[in-house]
Design a protein around this motif. Sequence first.
Motif, PDB file in Angstrom:
ATOM      1  N   UNK A 174       0.817  -1.217   0.000  1.00 28.23           N
ATOM      2  CA  UNK A 174       0.000   0.000   0.000  1.00 28.23           C
ATOM      3  C   UNK A 174       0.852   1.269   0.000  1.00 28.23           C
ATOM      4  N   UNK A 175       2.032   1.194  -0.590  1.00 30.69           N
ATOM      5  CA  UNK A 175       2.886   2.381  -0.695  1.00 30.69           C
ATOM      6  C   UNK A 175       2.245   3.411  -1.612  1.00 30.69           C
ATOM      7  N   UNK A 176       2.416   4.698  -1.277  1.00 32.36           N
ATOM      8  CA  UNK A 176       1.882   5.738  -2.172  1.00 32.36           C
ATOM      9  C   UNK A 176       2.667   5.795  -3.480  1.00 32.36           C
ATOM     10  N   UNK A 177       1.971   6.136  -4.550  1.00 34.49           N
ATOM     11  CA  UNK A 177       2.641   6.305  -5.836  1.00 34.49           C
ATOM     12  C   UNK A 177       3.166   7.741  -5.940  1.00 34.49           C
ATOM     13  N   UNK A 178       3.685   8.102  -7.102  1.00 33.21           N
ATOM     14  CA  UNK A 178       4.262   9.436  -7.294  1.00 33.21           C
ATOM     15  C   UNK A 178       3.213  10.534  -7.142  1.00 33.21           C
ATOM     16  N   UNK A 201      -1.142   8.796  -4.105  1.00 28.62           N
ATOM     17  CA  UNK A 201      -2.295   7.914  -3.920  1.00 28.62           C
ATOM     18  C   UNK A 201      -1.804   6.490  -3.696  1.00 28.62           C
ATOM     19  N   UNK A 202      -2.620   5.703  -3.008  1.00 27.27           N
ATOM     20  CA  UNK A 202      -2.257   4.313  -2.736  1.00 27.27           C
ATOM     21  C   UNK A 202      -2.131   3.551  -4.050  1.00 27.27           C
ATOM     22  N   UNK A 203      -1.057   2.790  -4.165  1.00 29.88           N
ATOM     23  CA  UNK A 203      -0.801   2.053  -5.402  1.00 29.88           C
ATOM     24  C   UNK A 203      -1.512   0.694  -5.453  1.00 29.88           C
ATOM     25  N   UNK A 220      -8.075   1.525  -4.884  1.00 30.17           N
ATOM     26  CA  UNK A 220      -8.583   2.273  -6.043  1.00 30.17           C
ATOM     27  C   UNK A 220      -8.194   3.742  -6.033  1.00 30.17           C
ATOM     28  N   UNK A 221      -6.920   4.029  -5.762  1.00 31.69           N
ATOM     29  CA  UNK A 221      -6.421   5.395  -5.862  1.00 31.69           C
ATOM     30  C   UNK A 221      -6.777   6.320  -4.713  1.00 31.69           C
ATOM     31  N   UNK A 222      -7.092   5.776  -3.557  1.00 28.42           N
ATOM     32  CA  UNK A 222      -7.392   6.582  -2.371  1.00 28.42           C
ATOM     33  C   UNK A 222      -6.142   7.385  -2.000  1.00 28.42           C
TER      34      UNK A 222
END
Length: 92
Positions: A35-39, A42-44, A49-51
Motif C-alpha cells: 500500500x505504498x503511495x505512488x508518485x 495515492x495508494x498504489x 482504487x487510488x485513495x
Amino acid sequence: MPDTIRTRSSQDAVLPRGVTDPLLWRSAYDVAAAHRPDAGGRCSSLLCAGVPAPCEPLTVARRAMRLAGDASRRADHGGSDGRPAGKQRRAA
C-alpha cells in the motif's frame, strides 16, 4: 506445474531491534509494502482504487509494526551478525 512460490518482501527485511512479535511485524510490513503511495500521492494498491495516501490499510499496518516492537531502532551490526533475520541464530 507453474511455479507458485512467491517471495514476500518481509522475508528479506531485517527485523528492527526490539521486535517482540516477528510474525505480526512481518505481516504488517507486507501490507505496508503493498500500500505504498505512488508518485501522485495515492495508494498504489488495486484494493484501494487510488485513495489518497496514507490509506487505511497502510495506517493500520504502521500501527501493527509499532505494536510488534520498537520499529524506530533498526538492527545494526552491534546487535546482529549482519544477516537477514531469518538467517540469524537465536541465543539459547
